[in-house]
Design a protein around this motif. Structure first.
Motif, short mmCIF file in Angstrom:
data_model
loop_
_atom_site.label_atom_id
_atom_site.label_comp_id
_atom_site.label_asym_id
_atom_site.label_seq_id
_atom_site.Cartn_x
_atom_site.Cartn_y
_atom_site.Cartn_z
N ASN A 98 53.45 139.71 16.71
CA ASN A 98 52.90 138.97 17.86
C ASN A 98 54.04 138.51 18.75
N LEU A 99 53.78 137.57 19.63
CA LEU A 99 54.78 137.15 20.63
C LEU A 99 55.58 135.92 20.21
N ASN A 100 55.41 135.46 18.97
CA ASN A 100 56.15 134.30 18.46
C ASN A 100 56.65 134.60 17.06
N ASP A 101 57.83 134.07 16.74
CA ASP A 101 58.36 134.20 15.39
C ASP A 101 59.31 133.03 15.15
N THR A 102 59.69 132.87 13.90
CA THR A 102 60.55 131.76 13.50
C THR A 102 61.80 132.29 12.83
N ILE A 103 62.94 131.65 13.16
CA ILE A 103 64.20 131.94 12.46
C ILE A 103 64.47 130.73 11.57
N ASP A 104 64.64 130.98 10.26
CA ASP A 104 64.75 129.87 9.31
C ASP A 104 66.17 129.53 8.88
N SER A 105 67.16 130.39 9.17
CA SER A 105 68.51 130.07 8.70
C SER A 105 69.56 130.57 9.70
N VAL A 106 70.68 129.87 9.71
CA VAL A 106 71.79 130.23 10.60
C VAL A 106 72.30 131.62 10.22
N GLY A 107 72.56 132.44 11.24
CA GLY A 107 73.04 133.79 11.03
C GLY A 107 71.91 134.82 11.03
N SER A 108 70.67 134.36 10.92
CA SER A 108 69.53 135.28 10.93
C SER A 108 69.23 135.73 12.35
N THR A 109 68.61 136.92 12.45
CA THR A 109 68.30 137.53 13.74
C THR A 109 66.87 138.02 13.74
N VAL A 110 66.20 137.92 14.87
CA VAL A 110 64.91 138.58 15.06
C VAL A 110 65.04 139.52 16.25
N ARG A 111 64.27 140.63 16.18
CA ARG A 111 64.28 141.61 17.26
C ARG A 111 63.10 141.36 18.19
N VAL A 112 63.33 141.58 19.47
CA VAL A 112 62.27 141.55 20.48
C VAL A 112 62.21 142.95 21.05
N GLU A 113 61.06 143.61 20.91
CA GLU A 113 60.97 145.00 21.35
C GLU A 113 59.63 145.28 22.00
N ALA A 114 59.58 146.41 22.70
CA ALA A 114 58.35 146.85 23.36
C ALA A 114 58.31 148.38 23.33
N ASP A 115 57.08 148.92 23.44
CA ASP A 115 56.91 150.37 23.44
C ASP A 115 57.51 151.02 24.68
N SER A 116 57.40 150.34 25.82
CA SER A 116 57.98 150.85 27.06
C SER A 116 58.53 149.68 27.85
N GLU A 117 59.15 149.97 28.97
CA GLU A 117 59.89 148.95 29.73
C GLU A 117 59.01 147.76 30.11
N SER A 118 59.52 146.55 29.79
CA SER A 118 58.81 145.31 30.07
C SER A 118 59.82 144.25 30.51
N ASP A 119 59.50 143.52 31.58
CA ASP A 119 60.30 142.37 32.00
C ASP A 119 59.70 141.13 31.35
N VAL A 120 60.47 140.53 30.45
CA VAL A 120 59.96 139.39 29.69
C VAL A 120 60.92 138.21 29.77
N THR A 121 60.41 137.04 29.45
CA THR A 121 61.24 135.85 29.31
C THR A 121 61.24 135.46 27.84
N ILE A 122 62.42 135.41 27.25
CA ILE A 122 62.58 135.02 25.84
C ILE A 122 63.00 133.56 25.82
N THR A 123 62.24 132.75 25.09
CA THR A 123 62.52 131.32 24.99
C THR A 123 62.80 130.97 23.54
N VAL A 124 63.92 130.28 23.28
CA VAL A 124 64.27 129.84 21.94
C VAL A 124 64.19 128.31 21.92
N THR A 125 63.34 127.80 21.01
CA THR A 125 63.12 126.36 20.89
C THR A 125 63.58 125.90 19.52
N ALA A 126 64.46 124.89 19.48
CA ALA A 126 64.91 124.31 18.22
C ALA A 126 63.90 123.26 17.78
N VAL A 127 63.56 123.28 16.49
CA VAL A 127 62.62 122.32 15.92
C VAL A 127 63.38 121.46 14.93
#
Length: 147
Positions: A98-127
């Motif tokens: 889906n369009l949301n995910d969580t990173i639980d530890s320092v050094g971890s990475t998540v990928r943001v991908e699409a099937d074809s070209e998309s202009d998106v805004t990626i927002t990272v919120t610290a909890v």
């Protein structure tokens, strides 16, 4: 010839100026002091929340997608990564599908991908503890260009 005296008496209309100013200042000081004491006694000072701090990096990958990496912990417990904008081309974050995910530890990475070209805004919120949230980074990026 006018007689010069050591002490001249002020006119009747000038005598009350200093006492009136003094009383006004004393009342103002009392009101301010009462407000400060009341705020501490009633706990208003504790209701101010602290900003959550963390470091995150959003970068373009070689295959035209993007990655979000948690690089500095600060006082955050986790990072939420969300995508908005042109998400009609099956844009996803991480393994969640889906369009949301969580990173639980320092050094971890998540990928943001699409099937074809998309202009998106990626927002990272610290909890932080207690659920307080602070946006730590936000970036507009074109993903899916390598497909």
């Amino acid at each position: 010839m006018k007689k010069i005296t050591m002490f001249e008496m002020p006119d009747d209309d000038e005598r009350g100026v200093s006492p009136v100013i003094g009383v006004i200042l004393m009342v103002a000081i009392t009101v301010i002091l009462a407000a400060v004491i009341a705020s501490f006694v009633l706990g208003f000072g504790d209701s101010v929340s602290e900003n959550v701090q963390a470091g995150a990096d959003i970068s373009q990958t070689n295959d035209g997608n993007a990655s979000v990496t948690w690089i500095s912990e600060g006082n955050a417990e986790r990072l939420n990564v969300s995508v908005s904008g042109d998400t009609s081309n099956n844009a996803t974050v991480g393994d969640s599908g889906n369009l949301n995910d969580t990173i639980d530890s320092v050094g971890s990475t998540v990928r943001v991908e699409a099937d074809s070209e998309s202009d998106v805004t990626i927002t990272v919120t610290a909890v932080g503890s207690g659920g307080s949230r602070t946006v730590v980074t936000q970036e507009e990026i074109t993903i899916g260009t390598g497909s």
